[in-house]
Write a protein that holds these residues in place. Structure first.
Motif, PDB file in Angstrom:
ATOM      1  N   HIS A  68       0.811  -1.217   0.000  1.00 35.64           N
ATOM      2  CA  HIS A  68       0.000   0.000   0.000  1.00 35.64           C
ATOM      3  C   HIS A  68       0.850   1.275   0.000  1.00 35.64           C
ATOM      4  N   GLY A  70       2.458   4.631  -1.569  1.00 36.17           N
ATOM      5  CA  GLY A  70       2.030   5.637  -2.527  1.00 36.17           C
ATOM      6  C   GLY A  70       3.083   5.866  -3.593  1.00 36.17           C
ATOM      7  N   TRP A  99      -5.058   5.661  -6.530  1.00 36.56           N
ATOM      8  CA  TRP A  99      -4.225   6.037  -5.385  1.00 36.56           C
ATOM      9  C   TRP A  99      -5.082   6.402  -4.177  1.00 36.56           C
ATOM     10  N   ALA A 103      -4.692   4.483  -0.568  1.00 38.68           N
ATOM     11  CA  ALA A 103      -4.440   5.219   0.668  1.00 38.68           C
ATOM     12  C   ALA A 103      -5.574   5.023   1.662  1.00 38.68           C
ATOM     13  N   LEU A 129       0.568   8.409   6.587  1.00 41.72           N
ATOM     14  CA  LEU A 129       0.269   8.262   5.164  1.00 41.72           C
ATOM     15  C   LEU A 129       1.335   8.926   4.285  1.00 41.72           C
ATOM     16  N   GLN A 130       1.905  10.031   4.758  1.00 43.54           N
ATOM     17  CA  GLN A 130       2.992  10.667   4.016  1.00 43.54           C
ATOM     18  C   GLN A 130       4.225   9.766   4.002  1.00 43.54           C
ATOM     19  N   HIS A 134       2.083   8.637   0.148  1.00 45.21           N
ATOM     20  CA  HIS A 134       0.868   9.177  -0.461  1.00 45.21           C
ATOM     21  C   HIS A 134       0.944  10.697  -0.510  1.00 45.21           C
ATOM     22  N   THR A 135       0.326  11.264  -1.536  1.00 52.84           N
ATOM     23  CA  THR A 135       0.381  12.708  -1.725  1.00 52.84           C
ATOM     24  C   THR A 135      -0.549  13.411  -0.740  1.00 52.84           C
ATOM     25  N   VAL A 138      -4.325  13.577  -1.712  1.00 48.74           N
ATOM     26  CA  VAL A 138      -5.072  12.331  -1.450  1.00 48.74           C
ATOM     27  C   VAL A 138      -5.334  12.185   0.048  1.00 48.74           C
TER      28      VAL A 138
END
Length: 145
Positions: A68, A70, A99, A103, A129-130, A134-135, A138
């Motif tokens: 998972h 990003g 994506w 996320a 998440l960063q 992931h952006t 998102v």
């Protein structure tokens, strides 16, 4: 060191795991200072299809998607393996990945379905998440009610 010895050493390395051509070239240069011999061994490895950066890029992308990760994290991992940036971009463009869904699954798996109310908890989820690549757009879409 002869070209045959260098080639045999590269084949022994490749028998253990896949390497990017940049990684193998760097490792061979550590064992032999003659650039011509290194290039001859590299050409031989490529002609026998022992090295295939595009196959390795696809394999690494699948591995990272299963975790998972990003797009940012995937790019970082692939660059770290000395893979061709053009091959990386091309492979990522060909992907059909949602994506947001990736996320969202990661956030649900780690923190549950609830949207955080506490700023500290929200910051914790954003950092997580960063870190996973992931952006921010998102992430904010996931964490905003």
């Amino acid at each position: 060191m002869t070209e045959q010895e260098l080639y045999d050493q590269a084949v022994a390395l490749l028998a253990k795991r896949d390497y990017a051509s940049g990684e193998i070239r760097r490792l061979l240069k550590q064992h032999c200072s003659d650039a011509d011999i290194v290039e001859e061994a590299m050409d031989r490895l490529l002609s026998h299809h022992y090295l295939d950066d595009s196959r390795l890029v696809e394999k690494e992308i699948r591995k990272n998607l299963a975790k998972h990760h990003g797009i940012s994290r995937i790019k970082q991992e692939l660059r770290h393996k000395s893979l061709d940036p053009l091959a990386i971009e091309q492979a990522l463009e060909e992907l059909d990945v949602d994506w947001f869904e990736l996320a969202s699954e990661l956030k649900t798996k780690k923190f549950g379905d609830d949207i955080p109310k506490d700023p500290k908890e929200k910051a914790k989820q954003i950092r997580y998440l960063q870190y996973r690549g992931h952006t921010m757009s998102v992430i904010m879409e996931i964490l905003t009610p």
